[in-house]
Design a protein around this motif. Structure first.
Motif, PDB file in Angstrom:
ATOM      1  N   GLU A  14       0.467  -1.164   0.055  1.00 47.57           N
ATOM      2  CA  GLU A  14       0.277   0.471  -0.064  1.00 47.57           C
ATOM      3  C   GLU A  14       0.727   0.929  -0.438  1.00 47.57           C
ATOM      4  O   GLU A  14       0.421   2.305  -0.790  1.00 47.57           O
ATOM      5  CB  GLU A  14      -0.972   0.039   1.514  1.00 47.57           C
ATOM      6  CG  GLU A  14      -0.381  -0.408   2.985  1.00 47.57           C
ATOM      7  CD  GLU A  14      -1.355  -0.544   2.953  1.00 47.57           C
ATOM      8  OE1 GLU A  14      -1.342  -0.029   4.818  1.00 47.57           O
ATOM      9  OE2 GLU A  14      -2.114  -2.134   3.115  1.00 47.57           O
ATOM     10  N   TYR A  17       2.285   1.695  -3.800  1.00 48.24           N
ATOM     11  CA  TYR A  17       1.517   1.599  -4.253  1.00 48.24           C
ATOM     12  C   TYR A  17       1.408   3.729  -4.702  1.00 48.24           C
ATOM     13  O   TYR A  17       1.498   4.191  -5.404  1.00 48.24           O
ATOM     14  CB  TYR A  17      -0.151   1.577  -3.985  1.00 48.24           C
ATOM     15  CG  TYR A  17      -1.096   1.405  -4.073  1.00 48.24           C
ATOM     16  CD1 TYR A  17      -1.892   1.677  -5.370  1.00 48.24           C
ATOM     17  CD2 TYR A  17      -1.593   3.252  -3.626  1.00 48.24           C
ATOM     18  CE1 TYR A  17      -2.834   2.004  -6.523  1.00 48.24           C
ATOM     19  CE2 TYR A  17      -3.294   3.432  -3.717  1.00 48.24           C
ATOM     20  CZ  TYR A  17      -3.508   3.457  -4.930  1.00 48.24           C
ATOM     21  OH  TYR A  17      -4.381   4.053  -5.817  1.00 48.24           O
ATOM     22  N   THR A 106      -6.420   5.700  -0.617  1.00 47.26           N
ATOM     23  CA  THR A 106      -6.566   4.092  -0.127  1.00 47.26           C
ATOM     24  C   THR A 106      -8.005   4.044   0.687  1.00 47.26           C
ATOM     25  O   THR A 106      -8.549   3.342   1.198  1.00 47.26           O
ATOM     26  CB  THR A 106      -5.936   3.281   0.524  1.00 47.26           C
ATOM     27  OG1 THR A 106      -5.731   3.993   1.767  1.00 47.26           O
ATOM     28  CG2 THR A 106      -4.572   3.267  -0.135  1.00 47.26           C
ATOM     29  N   PHE A 345      -6.856   1.357  -4.249  1.00 44.20           N
ATOM     30  CA  PHE A 345      -6.273  -0.022  -3.257  1.00 44.20           C
ATOM     31  C   PHE A 345      -7.073  -0.447  -2.170  1.00 44.20           C
ATOM     32  O   PHE A 345      -8.110  -0.493  -1.785  1.00 44.20           O
ATOM     33  CB  PHE A 345      -5.224   0.365  -2.748  1.00 44.20           C
ATOM     34  CG  PHE A 345      -4.221  -1.063  -2.326  1.00 44.20           C
ATOM     35  CD1 PHE A 345      -2.820  -1.043  -3.503  1.00 44.20           C
ATOM     36  CD2 PHE A 345      -3.877  -1.184  -1.397  1.00 44.20           C
ATOM     37  CE1 PHE A 345      -2.413  -2.214  -2.638  1.00 44.20           C
ATOM     38  CE2 PHE A 345      -3.509  -1.666  -0.485  1.00 44.20           C
ATOM     39  CZ  PHE A 345      -2.537  -2.515  -1.437  1.00 44.20           C
ATOM     40  N   ASN A 351      -4.141  -5.605  -2.674  1.00 44.60           N
ATOM     41  CA  ASN A 351      -3.553  -5.275  -3.568  1.00 44.60           C
ATOM     42  C   ASN A 351      -4.804  -4.028  -4.801  1.00 44.60           C
ATOM     43  O   ASN A 351      -5.992  -4.091  -3.670  1.00 44.60           O
ATOM     44  CB  ASN A 351      -4.616  -6.294  -4.912  1.00 44.60           C
ATOM     45  CG  ASN A 351      -2.948  -7.078  -5.833  1.00 44.60           C
ATOM     46  OD1 ASN A 351      -2.098  -6.011  -6.256  1.00 44.60           O
ATOM     47  ND2 ASN A 351      -2.515  -8.285  -5.047  1.00 44.60           N
ATOM     48  N   ILE A 352      -4.690  -3.668  -6.112  1.00 40.74           N
ATOM     49  CA  ILE A 352      -4.855  -2.837  -6.201  1.00 40.74           C
ATOM     50  C   ILE A 352      -6.472  -4.039  -7.239  1.00 40.74           C
ATOM     51  O   ILE A 352      -6.322  -4.445  -7.035  1.00 40.74           O
ATOM     52  CB  ILE A 352      -4.625  -2.214  -8.034  1.00 40.74           C
ATOM     53  CG1 ILE A 352      -3.799  -2.931  -8.438  1.00 40.74           C
ATOM     54  CG2 ILE A 352      -3.430  -1.717  -6.935  1.00 40.74           C
ATOM     55  CD1 ILE A 352      -3.567  -2.779  -9.659  1.00 40.74           C
TER      56      ILE A 352
END
Length: 452
Positions: A14, A17, A106, A345, A351-352
């Motif tokens: 995360e 990302y 997120t 995310f 994960n995405i």
């Protein structure tokens, strides 16, 4: 190349990302590694260094603090006045800009805060940022990081990109004389608070006397005159005053004009009752495709019903590639603290979610139903547009299909288009974002594969 030097015990997917999205507008490749590299711009995260750019690692997210930065504000979980300090050999950040940015992009607070309204929606009023929801703090963090890099490495440039606006129309109803619209108006008469009783009764009588909800031709005429694009989102599935209020097959002539236009696209306005039901979403998409002969892969959920991450996972499994539900139903602003489209995310799955999210910056009724002057309404909208323009974002404007009959709604819609054209915005629909989405997905996946 920009090399983010990390502690392998502290980096995770995360955060990796988030690093990608913080740096995506910089015109250089980004690498994450466990050691510094010669010939690279080394940024140290959670690691002390004597030179370069140093960002501390922190997991504090108890209370947000807001401070001035340039003409805007930035926020952090630390009480600080300046985002970073400049020394002879290095620049040291005074807060964990990466963790804070991760919290925004997120939608982490929506996992943690359990409050919801009667339609199970996370409202702006529940957010820790509710007083500054029109400020794109994630984009400002990206700007802060870029400004810090420029001090030590002035050769670094941003990618060229114009701000982009996606005009969109949720087609809640097409016939004001339909029984479900009548039931909805009856509920408004009994429960409505924003308008006077006489006005609510007047609206119901007007809707009964003449069908005033079929406004597709008006939008096509306005948008074609300006040469701009838009998307129409139709409802299928369960019939109800909160669900489907029309049979799309009865409006083939109007749908055909949208489908055959190069500047317009058909998508799905996911039914009120299916925002957590991927099988029903698939059935609704098939219903719309069968009636329109269009490929449906873009979406916004009815009433902005949205649960993170379950709704996005359902949409993706149902075949949706583009969504623009991430906005608030009570206040216009930036729900993910960004003006730009992004791949979400899933913090639960780590994960995405392979779907492209276009932030919903402006929804008509939130501002247009206020008892204030036209100019005051425009100034509220303009702040959101200006932030999108300033950060070269890609954001959505929602003007419901039926509202354009109202002269004030129509004038405001045209003012938005004229202003954005004057400011150099590109008007897009979701198909225009396909290449960018695929490139970002590949780069993010490559970055995340290196994180154990």
């Amino acid at each position: 190349m920009i090399n983010i030097v990390v502690n392998k015990d502290r980096i995770n997917k995360e955060l990796a990302y988030t690093i990608f999205y913080l740096l995506r507008k910089i015109d250089d490749d980004v690498e994450i590694s466990y050691e510094e590299k010669q010939g690279c711009i080394n940024i140290y995260y959670g690691i002390e260094a004597e030179t370069g750019i140093v960002i501390p690692f922190s997991e504090n997210h108890n209370e947000l603090n807001f401070s001035d930065y340039k003409e805007s504000k930035f926020c952090s979980f630390e009480k600080i006045d300046e985002p970073y300090s400049v020394f002879d050999q290095k620049i040291k950040f005074n807060f964990d800009i990466i963790f804070t940015s991760k919290y925004f992009i997120t939608l982490q607070e929506e996992y943690e805060i359990q409050k919801r309204d009667d339609k199970e929606r996370f409202l702006c009023q529940f957010s820790k940022r509710n007083k500054y929801i029109n400020v794109p703090f994630f984009d400002i963090n990206a700007e802060i990081l870029y400004d810090a890099i420029k001090i030590k490495f002035p050769q670094v440039k941003l990618k060229e990109k114009s701000p982009e606006i996606m005009l969109s129309h949720d087609v809640d109803s097409l016939n004001s004389r339909d029984k479900y619209v009548f039931l909805h108006n009856c509920k408004s008469i009994l429960m409505g608070k924003n308008d006077s009783l006489s006005k609510r009764i007047g609206i119901m009588l007007r809707d009964i006397i003449k069908n005033v909800h079929l406004q597709i031709p008006n939008y096509l005429e306005i948008e074609n005159s300006y040469g701009v694009k838009s998307e129409f989102y139709f409802i299928a599935g369960y019939k109800h005053r909160l669900g489907k209020r029309y049979e799309l097959s009865k409006y083939n002539d109007y749908v055909k004009k949208i489908h055959e236009s190069r500047n317009h696209k058909i998508g799905i306005h996911t039914n009120y009752f299916s925002y957590l039901d991927e099988k029903e979403m698939k059935r609704e998409i098939e219903e719309i495709e069968n009636n329109t002969h269009a490929k449906v892969d873009s979406c916004r959920n009815h009433y902005l019903r949205f649960k993170m991450p379950e709704t996005l996972e359902c949409l993706q499994k149902a075949g949706v590639k583009f969504d623009s539900t991430v906005g608030y139903s009570d206040v216009n602003g930036f729900r993910a603290a960004s003006t730009d489209a992004f791949i979400p995310f899933n913090l639960s799955a780590n994960n995405i979610v392979p779907i492209y999210e276009i932030p919903l910056a402006v929804m008509d009724g939130i501002v247009m139903e206020k008892n204030v002057s036209f100019e005051e309404k425009w100034q509220e909208i303009k702040v959101l547009l200006d932030n999108t323009i300033k950060h070269n974002g890609t954001a959505s404007v929602l003007w419901h299909q039926r509202v354009i009959l109202d002269s004030e709604y129509k004038d405001m819609y045209k003012k938005i288009i004229e202003y954005c054209l004057k400011q150099g915005c590109n008007f897009i629909f979701t198909d225009d974002l396909t290449k960018r989405y695929l490139e970002e997905r590949e780069k993010i996946n490559t970055l995340l594969e290196k994180i154990k």
